[in-house]
Write a protein that holds these residues in place. Structure first.
Motif, PDB file in Angstrom:
ATOM      1  N   THR A  20      42.131  40.396  35.845  1.00 20.25           N
ATOM      2  CA  THR A  20      40.751  39.583  34.992  1.00 20.25           C
ATOM      3  C   THR A  20      42.165  38.240  34.119  1.00 20.25           C
ATOM      4  O   THR A  20      41.655  36.999  34.777  1.00 20.25           O
ATOM      5  CB  THR A  20      40.747  39.577  33.536  1.00 20.25           C
ATOM      6  OG1 THR A  20      39.808  41.045  34.358  1.00 20.25           O
ATOM      7  CG2 THR A  20      39.610  39.071  32.975  1.00 20.25           C
ATOM      8  N   TRP A 206      37.171  35.268  29.195  1.00 13.35           N
ATOM      9  CA  TRP A 206      38.599  36.825  29.998  1.00 13.35           C
ATOM     10  C   TRP A 206      37.870  37.568  28.545  1.00 13.35           C
ATOM     11  O   TRP A 206      37.898  39.071  29.007  1.00 13.35           O
ATOM     12  CB  TRP A 206      39.875  36.468  28.535  1.00 13.35           C
ATOM     13  CG  TRP A 206      40.689  37.145  28.914  1.00 13.35           C
ATOM     14  CD1 TRP A 206      41.396  38.172  30.051  1.00 13.35           C
ATOM     15  CD2 TRP A 206      40.948  37.853  27.928  1.00 13.35           C
ATOM     16  NE1 TRP A 206      41.952  39.177  29.871  1.00 13.35           N
ATOM     17  CE2 TRP A 206      41.659  39.485  28.131  1.00 13.35           C
ATOM     18  CE3 TRP A 206      40.804  38.408  26.267  1.00 13.35           C
ATOM     19  CZ2 TRP A 206      42.859  40.195  27.473  1.00 13.35           C
ATOM     20  CZ3 TRP A 206      41.350  38.903  25.705  1.00 13.35           C
ATOM     21  CH2 TRP A 206      41.943  40.360  26.184  1.00 13.35           C
ATOM     22  N   LEU A 209      34.739  39.568  30.364  1.00 12.01           N
ATOM     23  CA  LEU A 209      34.508  39.908  31.514  1.00 12.01           C
ATOM     24  C   LEU A 209      36.040  41.262  31.795  1.00 12.01           C
ATOM     25  O   LEU A 209      35.990  42.214  31.959  1.00 12.01           O
ATOM     26  CB  LEU A 209      35.431  38.920  32.764  1.00 12.01           C
ATOM     27  CG  LEU A 209      34.524  37.891  33.421  1.00 12.01           C
ATOM     28  CD1 LEU A 209      35.710  37.044  34.390  1.00 12.01           C
ATOM     29  CD2 LEU A 209      33.380  38.666  34.756  1.00 12.01           C
TER      30      LEU A 209
END
Length: 264
Positions: A20, A206, A209
């Motif tokens: 990610t 971030w 996810l």
């Protein structure tokens, strides 16, 4: 969960977070992309503050944007972030020159920020969050998250709302300054607000996810499907060849003793 399973799950989670981070870094340009975004505007407002010369400020900002593109081309690096900076600066220069108003150098970027904020929010309401459209190809999942990965779609929706609200807040600060403040004040506030809202939005993306399910690698699925199709074709060809060989053997006139009958 056994003691052996826990390290494996922790490693998978760490790998997911690393993927990610790498994808976000690639999508948004990283530190270099931020420098390329800030530098032209910073140069413009610095020169204008020192000498109040619109033409010199505009030319300097455009020149540094072009230099950044040339540097990326020489280094054979991706130029999408640098090119976007050139277009933004070019529109600002045109607006400022046509109106002979230095404030208008910032107007195209401000309108773009407002439009982008609305796009994030509207696409989220429509069930197709913009951040998912941006990051889907980066994660090699394309649009699979829409129908096959609901947890990931939820994360993209949250992230898109975050981007939209942060950019709306930024616009709510800048547009009143455009009307009431002078060029120097607007320019320094705009430069100051370039990086912090961006970093906040990236960090929230971030966070969302990193907690979401892993992306579905549709490219790997396509490659696996192609390999399976190729293997199936090869199997069918082998079976076809075996059938032809069997048919040829049945049509052989030789007897079961390996020779022909002779006349007595």
């Amino acid at each position: 969960m056994t003691s052996l399973d826990k390290p494996t799950e922790e490693k998978e989670a760490d790998d997911s977070r690393a993927v990610t981070e790498a994808a976000l870094f690639e999508a948004f340009g990283g530190v270099r992309g931020m420098v390329e975004t800030v530098l032209p505007g910073l140069l413009f407002v610095t020169i204008f503050t020192l000498n109040n010369d619109l033409h010199m400020s505009a030319i300097a900002a455009l020149a540094v944007s072009l230099i950044l593109v040339v540097v990326r081309l020489v280094m054979k690096d991706t130029v999408k972030h640098a090119f976007s900076g050139v277009f933004g600066v070019a529109f600002g220069v045109v607006f400022a020159m046509m109106t002979d108003n230095a404030k208008n150098f910032y107007l195209p970027g401000m309108l773009y920020t407002l439009g982008l904020a609305l796009a994030y929010i509207v696409t989220s309401l429509a069930g197709v969050p913009l951040i998912g459209l941006i990051l889907g190809p980066v994660f090699k999942e394309n649009l699979s998250w829409r129908t096959r990965n609901p947890g990931r779609k939820k994360a993209y929706t949250k992230a898109s709302y975050a981007w939209g609200l942060i950019l709306l807040a930024k616009s709510a600060i800048l547009f009143p300054l455009y009307w009431w403040a002078d060029t120097e004040q607007l320019g320094w506030v705009l430069v100051t607000l370039k990086i912090p809202p961006f970093l906040l939005a990236v960090w929230l993306t971030w966070v969302f996810l990193a907690k979401a399910p892993a992306p579905i690698d549709v490219f790997a699925e396509m490659e696996a499907a192609e390999e399976a199709e190729k293997a199936e074709k090869e199997r069918a060809e082998r079976e076809k060849a075996a059938v032809w060989q069997s048919a040829d053997a049945e049509s052989d006139p030789a007897d079961t003793h390996g020779g022909r009958h002779r006349k007595s």
